[in-house]
Enzyme design. Sequence first.
Site, PDB file in Angstrom:
ATOM      1  NE  ARG A 131      -3.026  -6.543   1.740  1.00 56.62           N
ATOM      2  CZ  ARG A 131      -2.868  -6.931   0.487  1.00 56.62           C
ATOM      3  NH1 ARG A 131      -1.670  -6.897  -0.061  1.00 56.62           N
ATOM      4  NH2 ARG A 131      -3.888  -7.354  -0.213  1.00 56.62           N
ATOM      5  CG  ASP A 133      -1.755  -6.480  -4.047  1.00 57.43           C
ATOM      6  OD1 ASP A 133      -2.630  -5.724  -4.476  1.00 57.43           O
ATOM      7  OD2 ASP A 133      -1.658  -6.882  -2.886  1.00 57.43           O
ATOM      8  CD  GLU A 143       5.854  19.428  19.578  1.00 60.16           C
ATOM      9  OE1 GLU A 143       6.443  19.655  18.512  1.00 60.16           O
ATOM     10  OE2 GLU A 143       4.628  19.589  19.733  1.00 60.16           O
ATOM     11  N   PRO A 157       8.379  10.852  11.958  1.00 60.41           N
ATOM     12  CG  PRO A 157       7.367  12.908  12.423  1.00 60.41           C
ATOM     13  CD  PRO A 157       7.943  11.694  13.080  1.00 60.41           C
TER      14      PRO A 157
END
Length: 242
Positions: free
Chosen positions: A154, A169, A116, A89
């Site tokens: 991709r 895209d 954690e 994160p």
Amino acid sequence: MKIDVVTIFPKIVEAGLAEGVVGRARTAGILDIVVHNLRDFTTDRHHVVDDVPFGGGPGMVMKPEPFFAALNAIRERRGSPDVVALLSPAGERFSQQGARRLAAMRHLVLLCGRYEGIDERVKEALATEEISIGDYVLSGGEVPALAVIDAAARLVPGVVGDDNSVEADSFTRGLLDYPHYTRPAEYEGRQVPDVLLSGHHAEIRRWRRDAALQRTRERRPDLLASAELDADEREWLKRSKS
Ligand code: JFT
């Protein structure tokens, strides 16, 4: 392209890589992906991968030793990777630009943790970068790793059958996509826009371009600043200012 993933939940990662364009590219030998079970690199009877945090506090922290052993095994069996990315994160936000950069690498290693987080020395000594896929809280690095692999894979030539679809895209041009329709032409009283049924290819192109611009302005005006727009597109935005 070679990719190695290290995780305590190899089944989650394998399931996410088994189907769709990535699954097909693995079968075809375009992507060489190996998922490693972190517990295989422990040396104790109970295959323990976590421990209490120094300094106290809630939850558990992933021990460094199994990650170091896993990286050593990957180097021996698979060669030295170009990138060792730790999902976290606290990482740098992943983007289409990040996907393009990774897609150009020959060998990627992704380290996934749970609890954690992972002992900081894994990041310091093993990781070349720390990646986050966005500002929301997940329970571990496996889903982020799948997102990173999918986005990068991709862009590897041959992974998506039709190069044109990657090229067209949304985000490749920095805009949102235009709306898509298929048969039937009317469904539950909702009509497909006439222009799409008209066969007038120049008008269809223009309708799609305008729809993409309008949508991007409405939903993601932040994208317009850095979108690759030609003179016509800038003109349309000016003329249609609402
Ligand atoms: C969450 C994550 C990403 C990304 C790696 C590891 C443990 C659980 C956690 C959650 C909140 C605070 C730990 C992870 C992510 C994202 C990635 C781990 N957790 N501390 N959550 N959300 N966007 N990438 Cl290791």
